[in-house]
Design a protein around this motif. Structure first.
Motif, PDB file in Angstrom:
ATOM      1  N   ILE A  87     145.979  45.894  48.857  1.00 55.89           N
ATOM      2  CA  ILE A  87     144.624  46.095  48.353  1.00 55.89           C
ATOM      3  C   ILE A  87     143.664  45.042  48.889  1.00 55.89           C
ATOM      4  N   VAL A  88     144.122  43.788  48.995  1.00 55.96           N
ATOM      5  CA  VAL A  88     143.216  42.724  49.423  1.00 55.96           C
ATOM      6  C   VAL A  88     143.114  42.621  50.942  1.00 55.96           C
ATOM      7  N   SER A  89     143.928  43.395  51.690  1.00 56.80           N
ATOM      8  CA  SER A  89     143.820  43.374  53.149  1.00 56.80           C
ATOM      9  C   SER A  89     142.504  44.030  53.545  1.00 56.80           C
ATOM     10  N   CYS A  90     141.655  43.297  54.259  1.00 56.69           N
ATOM     11  CA  CYS A  90     140.317  43.833  54.453  1.00 56.69           C
ATOM     12  C   CYS A  90     139.765  43.659  55.871  1.00 56.69           C
ATOM     13  N   ALA A  91     140.552  43.110  56.789  1.00 56.63           N
ATOM     14  CA  ALA A  91     140.066  42.971  58.163  1.00 56.63           C
ATOM     15  C   ALA A  91     140.591  44.129  59.003  1.00 56.63           C
ATOM     16  N   THR A  92     139.911  44.368  60.126  1.00 58.50           N
ATOM     17  CA  THR A  92     140.332  45.439  61.025  1.00 58.50           C
ATOM     18  C   THR A  92     140.527  44.873  62.425  1.00 58.50           C
ATOM     19  N   ASN A  93     141.669  45.177  63.024  1.00 55.01           N
ATOM     20  CA  ASN A  93     141.936  44.774  64.402  1.00 55.01           C
ATOM     21  C   ASN A  93     141.105  45.662  65.321  1.00 55.01           C
ATOM     22  N   PRO A  94     140.178  45.088  66.117  1.00 47.32           N
ATOM     23  CA  PRO A  94     139.294  45.920  66.943  1.00 47.32           C
ATOM     24  C   PRO A  94     140.028  46.662  68.053  1.00 47.32           C
ATOM     25  N   PHE A  95     141.225  46.205  68.406  1.00 49.92           N
ATOM     26  CA  PHE A  95     141.955  46.821  69.513  1.00 49.92           C
ATOM     27  C   PHE A  95     142.861  47.958  69.069  1.00 49.92           C
ATOM     28  N   THR A  96     143.283  47.920  67.800  1.00 52.51           N
ATOM     29  CA  THR A  96     144.162  48.974  67.294  1.00 52.51           C
ATOM     30  C   THR A  96     143.503  49.830  66.220  1.00 52.51           C
ATOM     31  N   GLY A  97     142.440  49.297  65.608  1.00 51.24           N
ATOM     32  CA  GLY A  97     141.790  50.009  64.513  1.00 51.24           C
ATOM     33  C   GLY A  97     142.542  49.910  63.201  1.00 51.24           C
ATOM     34  N   LYS A  98     143.650  49.172  63.180  1.00 49.32           N
ATOM     35  CA  LYS A  98     144.473  49.071  61.978  1.00 49.32           C
ATOM     36  C   LYS A  98     143.966  47.965  61.057  1.00 49.32           C
ATOM     37  N   LYS A  99     144.162  48.184  59.757  1.00 43.64           N
ATOM     38  CA  LYS A  99     143.837  47.158  58.774  1.00 43.64           C
ATOM     39  C   LYS A  99     144.845  46.015  58.883  1.00 43.64           C
ATOM     40  N   THR A 100     144.356  44.809  58.737  1.00 42.64           N
ATOM     41  CA  THR A 100     145.217  43.637  58.820  1.00 42.64           C
ATOM     42  C   THR A 100     144.981  42.730  57.622  1.00 42.64           C
ATOM     43  N   MET A 101     145.972  41.911  57.317  1.00 40.09           N
ATOM     44  CA  MET A 101     145.840  40.975  56.212  1.00 40.09           C
ATOM     45  C   MET A 101     144.788  39.923  56.530  1.00 40.09           C
ATOM     46  N   ALA A 102     143.951  39.642  55.553  1.00 39.33           N
ATOM     47  CA  ALA A 102     142.888  38.658  55.769  1.00 39.33           C
ATOM     48  C   ALA A 102     142.568  37.954  54.454  1.00 39.33           C
ATOM     49  N   PHE A 103     143.488  37.098  54.024  1.00 39.07           N
ATOM     50  CA  PHE A 103     143.262  36.383  52.784  1.00 39.07           C
ATOM     51  C   PHE A 103     142.202  35.298  52.938  1.00 39.07           C
ATOM     52  N   VAL A 104     141.972  34.874  54.181  1.00 39.20           N
ATOM     53  CA  VAL A 104     140.954  33.862  54.465  1.00 39.20           C
ATOM     54  C   VAL A 104     139.920  34.483  55.395  1.00 39.20           C
ATOM     55  N   GLY A 105     138.689  34.589  54.946  1.00 38.58           N
ATOM     56  CA  GLY A 105     137.637  35.223  55.735  1.00 38.58           C
ATOM     57  C   GLY A 105     137.132  34.315  56.847  1.00 38.58           C
ATOM     58  N   ASN A 106     136.444  34.932  57.822  1.00 33.09           N
ATOM     59  CA  ASN A 106     135.900  34.151  58.942  1.00 33.09           C
ATOM     60  C   ASN A 106     134.880  33.116  58.485  1.00 33.09           C
ATOM     61  N   ASP A 107     134.215  33.384  57.355  1.00 35.17           N
ATOM     62  CA  ASP A 107     133.224  32.427  56.859  1.00 35.17           C
ATOM     63  C   ASP A 107     133.884  31.109  56.464  1.00 35.17           C
ATOM     64  N   GLN A 108     135.166  31.160  56.129  1.00 35.37           N
ATOM     65  CA  GLN A 108     135.928  29.937  55.848  1.00 35.37           C
ATOM     66  C   GLN A 108     136.723  29.487  57.064  1.00 35.37           C
ATOM     67  N   LEU A 109     137.273  30.471  57.777  1.00 41.58           N
ATOM     68  CA  LEU A 109     138.174  30.169  58.884  1.00 41.58           C
ATOM     69  C   LEU A 109     137.456  29.502  60.049  1.00 41.58           C
ATOM     70  N   PHE A 110     136.289  30.024  60.432  1.00 43.40           N
ATOM     71  CA  PHE A 110     135.592  29.506  61.604  1.00 43.40           C
ATOM     72  C   PHE A 110     135.154  28.054  61.431  1.00 43.40           C
ATOM     73  N   PRO A 111     134.472  27.686  60.341  1.00 40.50           N
ATOM     74  CA  PRO A 111     134.096  26.273  60.191  1.00 40.50           C
ATOM     75  C   PRO A 111     135.292  25.334  60.222  1.00 40.50           C
ATOM     76  N   SER A 112     136.404  25.756  59.616  1.00 47.48           N
ATOM     77  CA  SER A 112     137.606  24.932  59.632  1.00 47.48           C
ATOM     78  C   SER A 112     138.142  24.782  61.063  1.00 47.48           C
TER      79      SER A 112
ATOM     80  N   GLY B 166     128.123  43.331  67.862  1.00 49.32           N
ATOM     81  CA  GLY B 166     127.957  42.190  66.966  1.00 49.32           C
ATOM     82  C   GLY B 166     129.244  41.518  66.540  1.00 49.32           C
ATOM     83  N   TYR B 167     130.371  41.964  67.078  1.00 46.69           N
ATOM     84  CA  TYR B 167     131.663  41.403  66.665  1.00 46.69           C
ATOM     85  C   TYR B 167     131.746  39.909  66.969  1.00 46.69           C
ATOM     86  N   LEU B 168     131.071  39.479  68.031  1.00 46.87           N
ATOM     87  CA  LEU B 168     131.158  38.085  68.464  1.00 46.87           C
ATOM     88  C   LEU B 168     129.961  37.244  68.019  1.00 46.87           C
ATOM     89  N   ASP B 169     129.159  37.773  67.114  1.00 45.52           N
ATOM     90  CA  ASP B 169     127.933  37.061  66.719  1.00 45.52           C
ATOM     91  C   ASP B 169     128.202  35.652  66.184  1.00 45.52           C
TER      92      ASP B 169
END
Length: 275
Positions: A16-41, A87-90
């Motif tokens: 249920i909490v898996s919410c990211a999508t792999n742009p190359f496969t279109g499949k849902k992937t696990m994403a417990f940590v969002g880019n808003d947290q991941l990128f700054p780190s 906008g994927y790379l914004d």
């Protein structure tokens, strides 16, 4: 039975909490940590690595890393836009640095922070091989592999806790579970998961390098040199986070024609000389 129910309930929550999508496969992937947290780190860790390392600047090798990186990032954006991922790379902040070190390594952090170590350059031998490495590492970031591995580790830890709670009143079963869970979850789950990421990074990476104008045939040749550099010593594939060298070389050879065909869609019908 209680143990099975608890595990199933836990896995349902994970899905249920898996919410990211792999742009190359279109499949849902696990994403417990969002880019808003991941990128700054990731950006902070990258800055720390640079501060603690000897960054090579002003040399032909350093300029090559930047040149190849820029071409690969442009090619990646072209592919993403063409496939509906505007906008994927914004939020990406691309940076390409060469670090003086004997390590045979290169990596791309989430958000586009790339490092190459000088130790990998003699094995790469040429700019096209650098593009193969760069494409591979960039795809790890674009496909959110780091995010997925982090999430998978949380799942592994969560299942360990669930198992201990569910078996708390059965000392014998709990002992067996704790003795076997770590090894079993790695061999059956985490390691195949990582190998799948490496294969995906190889497959998409050579497409990106081809769109950038680099011959994807060189990727397999690079791994032949990697294999020679290892002296033929490697961990059995089922116990490794990476595919075996022979498997990788075979896969890359089979993938190259598809990469050329994909590059042709972007008007790339010839490649830069391998030198």
């Amino acid at each position: 039975m209680k143990f099975n129910k608890v595990v199933v309930s836990f896995l349902i929550v994970v899905v249920i909490v898996s919410c990211a999508t792999n742009p190359f496969t279109g499949k849902k992937t696990m994403a417990f940590v969002g880019n808003d947290q991941l990128f700054p780190s990731a950006f902070a860790q990258y800055d720390q690595v640079l501060a603690e390392s000897k960054v090579v600047t002003g040399t032909s090798d350093a300029e090559m890393i930047k040149r190849v990186g820029e071409r690969i990032s442009v090619a990646a954006e072209r592919w993403l836009v063409a496939n509906g991922h505007h906008g994927y790379l914004d939020d990406y902040k691309w940076e390409y640095n060469l670090i003086e070190s004997e390590q045979v390594n290169a990596w791309c952090m989430p958000g586009g922070k790339i490092a190459f170590y000088t130790g990998i350059l003699p094995i790469a031998e040429n700019e096209t091989a650098i593009a193969a490495i760069m494409g591979h590492e960039v795809v790890h970031a674009l496909a959110n592999h780091g995010q997925q591995r982090m999430s998978a580790a949380y799942v592994q830890q969560g299942l360990a806790v669930v198992g201990n709670v569910a078996l708390a009143n059965d000392e014998q079963s709990l002992g067996i579970f704790n003795q076997s869970f770590g090894i079993a979850s790695n061999v059956v789950g985490m390691l195949p998961f990582s190998r799948a990421h490496e294969t995906e990074a190889d497959k998409v990476g050579i497409i990106i390098m081809a769109i950038a104008g680099y011959n994807p045939d060189e990727a397999a040749e690079l791994w032949k040199r990697m294999e020679a550099n290892s002296g033929g010593q490697s961990t059995p594939e089922f116990l490794s986070s990476h595919p075996a060298n022979d498997t990788r070389i075979k896969n890359l050879q089979e993938m190259a024609p598809e990469a050329k065909a994909e590059a042709k869609k972007f008007g790339v019908t010839s490649f830069r000389p391998i030198n």
